[in-house]
Write an enzyme that holds these catalytic residues in place. Sequence first.
Site, short mmCIF file in Angstrom:
data_model
loop_
_atom_site.label_atom_id
_atom_site.label_comp_id
_atom_site.label_asym_id
_atom_site.label_seq_id
_atom_site.Cartn_x
_atom_site.Cartn_y
_atom_site.Cartn_z
N HIS A 368 0.83 -1.22 0.00
CA HIS A 368 0.00 0.00 0.00
C HIS A 368 0.85 1.25 0.00
O HIS A 368 0.48 2.27 -0.59
CB HIS A 368 -0.93 -0.01 1.23
CG HIS A 368 -2.14 -0.86 1.04
ND1 HIS A 368 -2.96 -1.21 2.07
CD2 HIS A 368 -2.66 -1.44 -0.07
CE1 HIS A 368 -3.96 -1.96 1.60
NE2 HIS A 368 -3.78 -2.11 0.32
N ARG A 475 -8.29 -9.82 -9.09
CA ARG A 475 -8.13 -10.89 -8.11
C ARG A 475 -9.28 -10.81 -7.11
O ARG A 475 -9.45 -9.79 -6.45
CB ARG A 475 -6.80 -10.75 -7.38
CG ARG A 475 -5.58 -10.68 -8.29
CD ARG A 475 -4.35 -10.35 -7.46
NE ARG A 475 -3.13 -10.22 -8.25
CZ ARG A 475 -2.70 -9.09 -8.80
NH1 ARG A 475 -3.40 -7.98 -8.64
NH2 ARG A 475 -1.58 -9.06 -9.48
N ARG A 511 -11.07 -13.14 -12.06
CA ARG A 511 -10.59 -14.51 -11.84
C ARG A 511 -11.33 -15.12 -10.66
O ARG A 511 -11.44 -14.50 -9.60
CB ARG A 511 -9.08 -14.49 -11.55
CG ARG A 511 -8.47 -15.87 -11.39
CD ARG A 511 -6.98 -15.78 -11.13
NE ARG A 511 -6.68 -15.16 -9.84
CZ ARG A 511 -5.46 -14.79 -9.45
NH1 ARG A 511 -4.44 -14.95 -10.26
NH2 ARG A 511 -5.28 -14.24 -8.26
N GLU A 609 -1.09 -21.41 -17.05
CA GLU A 609 -0.02 -21.07 -16.10
C GLU A 609 0.74 -22.29 -15.58
O GLU A 609 1.57 -22.16 -14.67
CB GLU A 609 -0.57 -20.25 -14.93
CG GLU A 609 -1.79 -20.83 -14.27
CD GLU A 609 -2.41 -19.88 -13.25
OE1 GLU A 609 -1.70 -18.98 -12.75
OE2 GLU A 609 -3.60 -20.05 -12.95
N ASN A 632 3.91 -15.26 -14.61
CA ASN A 632 4.71 -15.43 -13.38
C ASN A 632 4.73 -16.89 -12.94
O ASN A 632 5.81 -17.47 -12.73
CB ASN A 632 4.13 -14.55 -12.26
CG ASN A 632 4.25 -13.08 -12.55
OD1 ASN A 632 4.92 -12.68 -13.50
ND2 ASN A 632 3.60 -12.26 -11.76
N ARG A 643 10.62 -17.71 -7.16
CA ARG A 643 11.27 -16.40 -7.26
C ARG A 643 11.26 -15.65 -5.93
O ARG A 643 11.93 -14.63 -5.78
CB ARG A 643 10.60 -15.54 -8.34
CG ARG A 643 9.15 -15.24 -8.07
CD ARG A 643 8.56 -14.51 -9.25
NE ARG A 643 7.16 -14.19 -8.96
CZ ARG A 643 6.57 -13.08 -9.32
NH1 ARG A 643 7.25 -12.18 -10.00
NH2 ARG A 643 5.32 -12.85 -9.05
N CYS A 680 -1.17 -11.88 -18.49
CA CYS A 680 -1.17 -11.04 -17.29
C CYS A 680 -0.01 -11.50 -16.41
O CYS A 680 0.00 -12.61 -15.91
CB CYS A 680 -2.50 -11.14 -16.54
SG CYS A 680 -3.00 -12.81 -16.13
#
Length: 753
Positions: A368, A475, A511, A609, A632, A643, A680
């Site tokens: 944030h 999301r 999603r 994915e 990702n 990662r 995305c």
Amino acid sequence: MRDSLNQLHLELEAATTLPLALELTVNGLQQLLDVAVCSIYLHDESKHDLVMVATAGLNHHSIGQVRLTLDQGIVGLVAQRAEPIHLTDAPEHARFRFFPEIGEEGLTTFLGVPIIDRRENMGVMTLQQPTGAFSDEVSSQLVTFAAQLARIVTRFNGLEALNLPGGGRLKRRDAAERRHYQAISGAPGVAFGKAVVIDSELDLASVTEQKPGDSATELQRLRQAIDAVDLDLHAMRDNWDELLPEGDRALFDVYSMMLQSSSFAVEMERHIVNQGCGAATAVRNVVASHMELFAQMSDPYLRQRGEDVYELGRRIVEKLQDGTAGAEKHYPRNTILVAREITAAMMAEVPAKRLKGIISLQGSRTSHSAILARALKIPAILGLENLAMNQLSGMEIGMDGASGDLYIKPSTITRKALRVKQQLRQEEQQQFETIRELPAETLDGVRIKLYANSGLMADLDDAISCGAEGIGLYRTEYPFMIQNRFPGEEEQLKIYRKVLQTLAPQPVTMRTLDIGGDKALPYFPIQESNPFLGWRGIRFTLDHPDIFLVQVRAMLRANIGLGNLRILLPMITNLSELDSALMLIQQAYQELQGESKRVELPPLGAMIEVPSAVYQAHCIARKVDFLSIGSNDLTQYLLAVDRNNARVAGLYDSFHPAVIQALAQVVRAANEQRTELSICGEMAGDPDAARLLIGLGIENLSMNASSIPEVKQSIRQTSMAQLREQVERLLDAESASEVASGLQRVLGRQRLY
């Protein structure tokens, strides 16, 4: 001895300085392993040699004086070979080099092991004794301690953290005197100002309290503290009323929503009633359990929300303890806020217009604080783990948020260079403004659509202001994570309706719930040994069709009269999962029609994915209206790299040939079935990677909103025909570096920043 060695490992991890860690290591191993000498040499990159930095058993005056190049001595040989060397008659070895001043006469047995961290040879650790041979147990222990020491040396910046004698050949630089650091860009911009360090924050883990009152008293104290924090949050929101758009001020509404949510407050009340603990202990325990769940999440956006939980807990306990949030702090007109983890609430306590930049030792672009910094148009630098922030208070700071460069006591030359960069970026931003309303269209007329990723209402205004053509990934997990139960249909309906209305008529791709495994809910814990390969995504929701149907019904109802909803199914690994999910969506649709709800069946898509979905992309594409590549997760699964694990994060590379070829395969499958394809992930938000993607044939990109202007500008400077011809050649590349260098040749330039 084993217990003592384990204790030494713990003491090393707790060491607060590198000199302390080195001293603990040599003295501890000399005693516990019962050897004559234990020494440590570190690599000095500036002089390309090894320097003794610690010893137990040799002359201490040798520290900082004894130096060997990699082709000198047995110590140099250990570093050269990057493997242990054990000799029982070291003086007879061809590489032996005798230093009479250090007191190693009569020491014939030698054991040396390299100190290596993430493939970088950082130095050598040695043991010596007069006669005999070292046991395998001793050798293994030395290797183990060398591996641990390597991490510690990295943590403290190696030789820069030492004050070595020897004529100043390695002059010490205090952490606060070090002039330049580089870390993660949180928000672009250049700023100069004085560091204001926030380091007196309450540590929730250390909260203890005297004997609590009765349950009724503690419940009353808790409720009063929550109400007081809520009032503070509204005051902070008002503090930035003129500086932030409504959507960004809504971040403080998120705090309030969490405060009043049953998941948060009721859990604390249950601890007080059921366990007989005090209010502060109840807050500590509930926050700890929530933090643990957030920390396990692989999605960086969701993982970062743990910061919100901790901040609220900290403020509640402060109210419980003394009724205040600490002593009033002075903020100069050019405040650069520095803290271990800066929160939105910390930022809001700075008087309006005095905050010029933020430096957070932890955090990410999805925190944030980073979101607010971008909204306020002030620079932010994150991830400065090695910064000695307590020594910075009141110091002059120069910072470049776009590159992540931090300068302490910047020189006149550095200040001029930063101002030049600032001017260049201002000109660039002006160029972005001129194209904000223009399409992302190549020089030869090919239209590329740019969407934003989102998860909170506060993100939506940012998406609109940056020129997003809709939301490519919304999301839906967050409303599920701030409750102590699964949210009902009406609760979800209100959230989804507001999102769809805000963006209408532009599309919003929602999603479905991607939870489970590493994203456990506080009220639905899941214990798995390997959550990344576990019960998550569509697997979870198919096993709980009741939860899935409620969410889909809420989405379909939210879309009535708007028509901009798209539904995306996560973690599809086989066709039976997809068929089952599509059947349930059809069921929800028919149920609502039977209830006289005028719902429409929106476009339905599947995420690609995981590797299995890549190989079956042509079959999946036949069954849905669109595909969306989650770059990702796909990269992580293809390369078997987490990662978020610092030990292997360097192996995560979206330009790896396997990733590029997988993307090309999905493009071919989508084209064959005439199915819309988007991506995305972080690749989409990098201007160079974005051009690689469109060169492969992906013409719908979804990214963080702040990346849209630069990506759009890069697209408008590109010829699609030439790009596709050149990118086709990159499919034969054998390494990520070959892809990257080939891409730079295609683009005919290097990135400026």
